[in-house]
Write an enzyme that holds these catalytic residues in place. Structure first.
Site, mmCIF file in Angstrom:
data_model
loop_
_atom_site.group_PDB
_atom_site.id
_atom_site.type_symbol
_atom_site.label_atom_id
_atom_site.label_comp_id
_atom_site.label_asym_id
_atom_site.label_seq_id
_atom_site.Cartn_x
_atom_site.Cartn_y
_atom_site.Cartn_z
ATOM 1 N N HIS A 185 0.851 -1.195 0.000
ATOM 2 C CA HIS A 185 0.000 0.000 0.000
ATOM 3 C C HIS A 185 0.890 1.251 0.000
ATOM 4 O O HIS A 185 1.918 1.283 0.677
ATOM 5 C CB HIS A 185 -0.931 0.000 1.217
ATOM 6 C CG HIS A 185 -2.000 1.039 1.079
ATOM 7 N ND1 HIS A 185 -1.767 2.369 1.310
ATOM 8 C CD2 HIS A 185 -3.285 0.947 0.660
ATOM 9 C CE1 HIS A 185 -2.877 3.050 1.063
ATOM 10 N NE2 HIS A 185 -3.809 2.210 0.663
ATOM 11 N N GLU A 187 -3.860 1.482 -7.414
ATOM 12 C CA GLU A 187 -4.230 2.586 -6.526
ATOM 13 C C GLU A 187 -3.396 3.815 -6.842
ATOM 14 O O GLU A 187 -2.304 3.975 -6.263
ATOM 15 C CB GLU A 187 -3.963 2.167 -5.088
ATOM 16 C CG GLU A 187 -4.695 0.918 -4.717
ATOM 17 C CD GLU A 187 -5.104 0.987 -3.277
ATOM 18 O OE1 GLU A 187 -6.306 0.925 -3.044
ATOM 19 O OE2 GLU A 187 -4.239 1.181 -2.422
HETATM 20 P P1 PGA Z 1 -9.753 5.740 -0.095
HETATM 21 O O1 PGA Z 1 -8.487 4.807 0.177
HETATM 22 O O2 PGA Z 1 -10.860 4.846 -0.540
HETATM 23 O O3 PGA Z 1 -10.006 6.404 1.210
HETATM 24 O O4 PGA Z 1 -9.362 6.668 -1.183
HETATM 25 C C1 PGA Z 1 -8.113 3.886 -0.771
HETATM 26 C C2 PGA Z 1 -6.792 3.304 -0.409
HETATM 27 O O5 PGA Z 1 -5.960 3.952 0.231
HETATM 28 O O6 PGA Z 1 -6.545 2.169 -0.722
#
Ligand code: PGA
Length: 269
Positions: free
Chosen positions: A101, A174
């Site tokens: 992440h 992401e």
């Molecule tokens: P968010 O986070 O849905 O709050 O944008 C997504 C993530 O960090 O994976």
């Protein structure tokens, strides 16, 4: 066209405490029992903070909602103070682990190489890995999105036996700039996400045999909420979503799941 089972991940980050995490898990269990119309036709995965894995697992244990850790350390069980090796996650009921992440890649300075070690260790313990990859705003502006994604994904896959990966490895795209905490002007359009997922699929097809590549689901994550989730999930290259902030509130997360069940084509399994 290959059919892959859809997946929705609630990534709770460090938003909830024990009471709120347990309450949300209880609400989801209730919704599953009383209101979900699709039951076992797609995967729901919850990723609480480490100390709440056990209470959340207790709350969801009679459901098919799966438990996911937010990271793991590439060490065996033994003299590693402060570390969390994969067998400990398996022992408390985790089926999945999120790796790479951006909040860890950047805040803890995890390199692609380090993430590769974690992926190897997690798969070796039979955990299902969800590898997060994504470009920063600067990289996007410099037109480096594809090279960044390629490097992050290819490094994670180095020397991994395809048999270990098969059915145990998903990728979450992401874009860092689209994560809600970054206050994005706008999250990406669903069609743009679809195109990037097509590019990620090409890399997977080049790196893995077809049988293995076909098992890998590609999720989108970044400001997904009850209003836009179906736009993303109805794209042909989007197999799932990773929901951060919007998954930490009730009833927003349940509303999101209801929207998916009503407006996304989910074939009966
Ligand atoms: P968010 O986070 O849905 O709050 O944008 C997504 C993530 O960090 O994976």
């Amino acid at each position: 066209m290959v059919k892959r089972r859809k997946i929705i991940v609630g990534a709770w980050k460090a938003f909830l405490n024990q009471a709120t995490a347990k309450k949300l898990a209880d609400e989801l269990k209730k919704w599953k029992a009383n209101d979900s119309k699709k039951q076992d036709d797609y995967d729901i995965v919850l990723s609480p903070s480490f100390p709440y894995l056990v209470p959340v697992q207790d709350a969801i244990k009679e459901t098919n909602i799966a438990l996911c850790a937010q990271d793991v350390d590439a060490v065996k069980m033994g003299p590693y103070t402060g570390h969390i090796p994969p067998p400990i996650l398996v022992d408390v009921g985790c089926k999945y682990v999120l790796l790479g992440h951006s909040e860890l890649r950047h805040l803890k300075e995890y390199s692609p190489r380090r993430i590769h070690e974690k992926v190897t260790a997690a798969l070796g313990a039979d955990l299902h890995v969800i590898l997060c990859i994504g470009e920063t705003k600067d990289e996007k502006v410099a037109d480096k999105t594809k090279s960044v994604l390629k490097e992050q994904l290819e490094t994670a896959l180095v020397n991994l036996d395809e048999k270990i990966i098969r059915g145990k490895f998903d990728v979450a795209y992401e874009p860092v700039w689209a994560i809600s905490s970054q206050n994005p002007d706008k999250p990406p359009k669903a069609e743009d996400v679809n195109n990037i997922h097509g590019f990620i699929r090409e890399i997977l097809n080049k790196k893995l045999d077809k049988k293995t590549a076909d098992t890998v689901r590609i999720l989108y994550g970044g400001s997904v909420n009850e209003d836009n989730v179906c736009d993303y999930l109805n794209q042909p290259n989007v197999d799932g979503v990773l929901v951060g902030s919007a998954s930490t509130k009730h009833p927003q997360f349940v509303n999101l799941l209801n929207a998916v069940e009503e407006r996304v084509l989910i074939p009966a399994q």
